[in-house]
Design an enzyme around this catalytic site. Structure first.
Site, PDB file in Angstrom:
ATOM      1  N   TRP A 101       0.871  -1.226   0.025  1.00 12.80           N
ATOM      2  CA  TRP A 101       0.170  -0.050  -0.166  1.00 12.80           C
ATOM      3  C   TRP A 101       0.853   1.084   0.090  1.00 12.80           C
ATOM      4  O   TRP A 101       0.512   2.444  -0.628  1.00 12.80           O
ATOM      5  CB  TRP A 101      -1.108  -0.108   1.206  1.00 12.80           C
ATOM      6  CG  TRP A 101      -2.100  -1.057   0.974  1.00 12.80           C
ATOM      7  CD1 TRP A 101      -2.263  -2.046   1.901  1.00 12.80           C
ATOM      8  CD2 TRP A 101      -2.910  -1.383   0.037  1.00 12.80           C
ATOM      9  NE1 TRP A 101      -3.147  -2.979   1.516  1.00 12.80           N
ATOM     10  CE2 TRP A 101      -3.308  -2.505   0.216  1.00 12.80           C
ATOM     11  CE3 TRP A 101      -3.335  -0.648  -1.122  1.00 12.80           C
ATOM     12  CZ2 TRP A 101      -4.672  -2.930  -0.710  1.00 12.80           C
ATOM     13  CZ3 TRP A 101      -4.185  -1.181  -2.088  1.00 12.80           C
ATOM     14  CH2 TRP A 101      -4.932  -2.309  -1.698  1.00 12.80           C
ATOM     15  N   ASP A 171      -1.251   6.500   6.518  1.00 14.80           N
ATOM     16  CA  ASP A 171      -2.645   5.887   6.007  1.00 14.80           C
ATOM     17  C   ASP A 171      -2.618   4.805   7.137  1.00 14.80           C
ATOM     18  O   ASP A 171      -1.785   3.889   7.443  1.00 14.80           O
ATOM     19  CB  ASP A 171      -2.160   5.005   4.887  1.00 14.80           C
ATOM     20  CG  ASP A 171      -3.171   3.999   4.459  1.00 14.80           C
ATOM     21  OD1 ASP A 171      -4.159   3.549   5.004  1.00 14.80           O
ATOM     22  OD2 ASP A 171      -2.997   3.268   3.263  1.00 14.80           O
ATOM     23  N   LYS A 195     -11.775  -2.023   6.791  1.00 18.85           N
ATOM     24  CA  LYS A 195     -10.724  -2.974   7.666  1.00 18.85           C
ATOM     25  C   LYS A 195     -11.340  -2.863   9.247  1.00 18.85           C
ATOM     26  O   LYS A 195     -11.392  -3.973   9.535  1.00 18.85           O
ATOM     27  CB  LYS A 195      -9.437  -2.344   7.639  1.00 18.85           C
ATOM     28  CG  LYS A 195      -8.817  -2.185   6.310  1.00 18.85           C
ATOM     29  CD  LYS A 195      -8.492  -3.589   5.562  1.00 18.85           C
ATOM     30  CE  LYS A 195      -8.511  -3.040   3.764  1.00 18.85           C
ATOM     31  NZ  LYS A 195      -7.355  -2.345   3.351  1.00 18.85           N
TER      32      LYS A 195
HETATM   33  C1  LIG Z   1      -7.017  -2.002   2.151  1.00 16.29           C
HETATM   34  C2  LIG Z   1      -5.967  -0.874   2.199  1.00 16.29           C
HETATM   35  C3  LIG Z   1      -5.921   0.294   1.133  1.00 16.29           C
HETATM   36  C4  LIG Z   1      -6.669   0.239  -0.028  1.00 16.29           C
HETATM   37  O1  LIG Z   1      -8.125   0.357   0.291  1.00 16.29           O
HETATM   38  P1  LIG Z   1      -9.175   0.655  -1.061  1.00 16.29           P
HETATM   39  O2  LIG Z   1     -10.198   1.343   0.041  1.00 16.29           O
HETATM   40  O3  LIG Z   1      -9.524  -0.502  -1.482  1.00 16.29           O
HETATM   41  O4  LIG Z   1      -8.591   1.666  -1.711  1.00 16.29           O
HETATM   42  C5  LIG Z   1      -5.046   1.417   1.430  1.00 16.29           C
HETATM   43  N1  LIG Z   1      -4.030   1.183   2.383  1.00 16.29           N
HETATM   44  C6  LIG Z   1      -4.004   0.020   3.412  1.00 16.29           C
HETATM   45  C7  LIG Z   1      -3.093   0.211   4.705  1.00 16.29           C
HETATM   46  C8  LIG Z   1      -5.201  -0.797   3.390  1.00 16.29           C
HETATM   47  O5  LIG Z   1      -5.258  -1.690   4.289  1.00 16.29           O
END
Ligand SMILES: *Cc1c(COP(=O)(O)O)cnc(C)c1O
Length: 361
Positions: A101, A171, A195
């Site tokens: 990511w 993030d 998540k």
């Molecule tokens: C799942 C995830 C993403 C991507 O998320 P989307 O909503 O599918 O774009 C980005 N960063 C992290 C840390 C993730 O776990």
């Protein structure tokens, strides 16, 4: 009705209580005679839902007044572009690449300016967090970027990097609300909610106000991706992901009822300890992450034999343990044990793993 133990990395398990409440309110939300899915986002009922969600989130995370909270759509991946578009005043940013990511965010930023990779753990398949206490951060970098919890590899920053005074952009998609955080240490703390908080489609941005530009430095930034547009309109420049925000709001209330982020941390540490202890002692299974960098949320493990891994995933599924297959890029197994995973789920998984080990070691 049968509920499985769902170890999915995302979309992931939600508190059963929240789902039941949403089910009860499905056809008639509190006397409105309609579902939240059917109501105008300009209605008083929805305004109250989004206002309460923001207030509860501010309360839970202790968000200082000089931070905006935005509920947006497009998922976390869309912000990989929006972040450089809104923040690259000098056209430069430092990225710490600790997984897929972070790498995607780094690659996306290169479209809009100069993204400098200042640290990486790719040399050992992202199985650790590099030392970030004294990195070579460019003088004119607009921000330092991390993915705080690496969902795929199961690593977590236990100390934040030394950004040498630059705003930290983190993030936190897969560790959102899993433990207390000091929001004032971040310029932007943000993540997709699927998540640990709610249904896919909502992304929550917590942004220090001075980092929201009047006009984005990157030319031709779409109106929808200008943070200013969203901030000025209370996340309702256009129709927001109403139902998703409503569920997030219920999860915030659930966390508050459970005792807030301190209680979540204790609950998550307890669950993770059970699983890691077993992995450390097991003759068949082993964890893949350097011990001091282990995530509380995502626990990858392997047997060292792909056929055995596949057999385990198959038998686990048959026994009611879902989504234990590792990410397609790494193989093996991964148990995601987010806030809503009860301790009984982890205990039952470990009991199952013990039994599998006795039968197969
Ligand atoms: C799942 C995830 C993403 C991507 O998320 P989307 O909503 O599918 O774009 C980005 N960063 C992290 C840390 C993730 O776990």
């Amino acid at each position: 009705m049968k509920r499985v133990y769902n170890f999915s990395a995302g979309p992931a398990v939600l508190p059963e209580e929240v789902l039941r409440e949403a089910a009860e309110e499905m056809l008639d939300y509190r006397g409105t005679g309609m579902s939240v899915m059917e109501m105008s986002h300009r209605s008083a009922a929805f305004q109250q839902i989004i206002d309460e969600a923001e207030a509860d989130l501010r309360d839970l995370m202790n968000i200082p007044d000089n931070y905006k909270v935005l509920f947006l759509q497009g998922g976390a991946s869309q912000q990989f572009a929006a972040i450089p578009m809104n923040m690259m005043k000098n056209g430069k940013a430092a990225y710490i690449v600790t997984g897929q990511w972070a790498k995607k965010a780094y690659q996306e930023a290169q479209i809009y300016g100069e993204a400098v990779k200042v640290a990486s753990s790719e040399d050992k398949t992202f199985s650790y967090i590099p030392d970030c206490s004294d990195l070579d951060i460019p003088e004119d970098a607009d921000y330092v970027y991390i993915c705080e919890n690496n969902t795929i590899y199961g690593t977590k920053f236990k100390t934040l990097p030394n950004t040498k005074g630059k705003p930290l952009v983190a993030d936190v998609s897969s560790c959102f609300l899993s433990e207390p955080v000091d929001v004032s240490k971040y310029g932007v703390i943000w993540g997709g909610v699927q998540k640990n908080i709610g249904p896919a489609g909502v992304v929550i941005m917590i942004i220090r106000e001075d980092l929201i530009p009047e006009t984005p430095p990157v030319a031709n930034t779409p109106t929808m991706l200008k943070w200013k547009t969203q901030a000025d309109n209370g996340s309702m420049y256009n129709t927001p992901p109403c139902y998703g925000i409503y569920i997030c709001g219920k999860v915030f209330k659930w966390i508050k009822k459970m005792g807030g982020l301190e209680a979540m941390k204790a609950h998550n540490e307890k669950k993770a300890a059970i699983l890691y202890k077993f992995l450390d002692e097991s003759k068949l299974f082993k964890g893949t992450v350097r011990a001091e960098d282990r995530s509380l949320m995502n626990v990858p493990f392997i047997t060292g034999d792909a056929d055995m891994d596949a057999k385990f995933v198959k038998e686990a599924k048959a026994a009611g343990f879902e989504n234990l297959k590792g990410h397609r890029s790494v193989g093996g197994m991964r148990a995601s044990i987010y806030n809503a995973m009860p301790i009984e789920g982890v205990e039952a998984l470990v009991a199952f793993m013990k039994k599998f080990e006795e039968e197969n070691a």
